[in-house]
Scaffold this motif. Sequence first.
Motif, short mmCIF file in Angstrom:
data_model
loop_
_atom_site.label_atom_id
_atom_site.label_comp_id
_atom_site.label_asym_id
_atom_site.label_seq_id
_atom_site.Cartn_x
_atom_site.Cartn_y
_atom_site.Cartn_z
N HIS A 9 0.84 -1.20 0.00
CA HIS A 9 0.00 0.00 0.00
C HIS A 9 0.87 1.24 0.00
N GLU A 10 0.26 2.36 -0.33
CA GLU A 10 0.99 3.61 -0.41
C GLU A 10 1.46 4.03 0.98
N ASP A 11 2.69 4.48 1.06
CA ASP A 11 3.29 4.95 2.30
C ASP A 11 2.78 6.36 2.59
N VAL A 12 2.99 6.84 3.82
CA VAL A 12 2.62 8.22 4.14
C VAL A 12 3.51 9.21 3.39
N THR A 13 4.71 8.77 3.01
CA THR A 13 5.61 9.60 2.21
C THR A 13 5.14 9.54 0.76
N PRO A 14 4.91 10.69 0.12
CA PRO A 14 4.45 10.66 -1.27
C PRO A 14 5.41 9.90 -2.18
N HIS A 33 6.00 6.75 -2.40
CA HIS A 33 6.63 5.59 -1.78
C HIS A 33 5.55 4.58 -1.41
N ASP A 52 4.81 0.75 0.80
CA ASP A 52 5.23 -0.24 1.79
C ASP A 52 4.72 -1.60 1.33
#
Length: 119
Positions: free
Chosen positions: A78-83, A85, A87
Amino acid sequence: MYKKRRIERQHLPCFLKVFNGINGKPMGFLGNVSADGLMLISSLPLMVGADFDLLLKTPTEEGPQQDIVLRASCLWCHEDVTPQHFDAGFSLQWAPPEYGQLVSALQQYFSFHSLPASA
């Protein structure tokens, strides 16, 4: 389903690069590590359900790096909190004994140890 972990994973952001074990190209960085799996932080999403050969290049005290090759299945991504990126969580299918030694060393390094009380 994945919230029932037997052993708490250690947080390991951006310390060790992970490479594709087939072509040697960088895939991302270790995010978390445990004896049974790992989390990869990558700039691209990874295919869930796919098996990957992963390569960790770890430094050694003796000088030359040690290559650790793993076989792992991607369980989620899924998408990380960092744009830009992502996980991805992996379950290990096969790992050499050196991987267990790396996990132990990282857990010791990133753990807090209580100091003995002074008299």
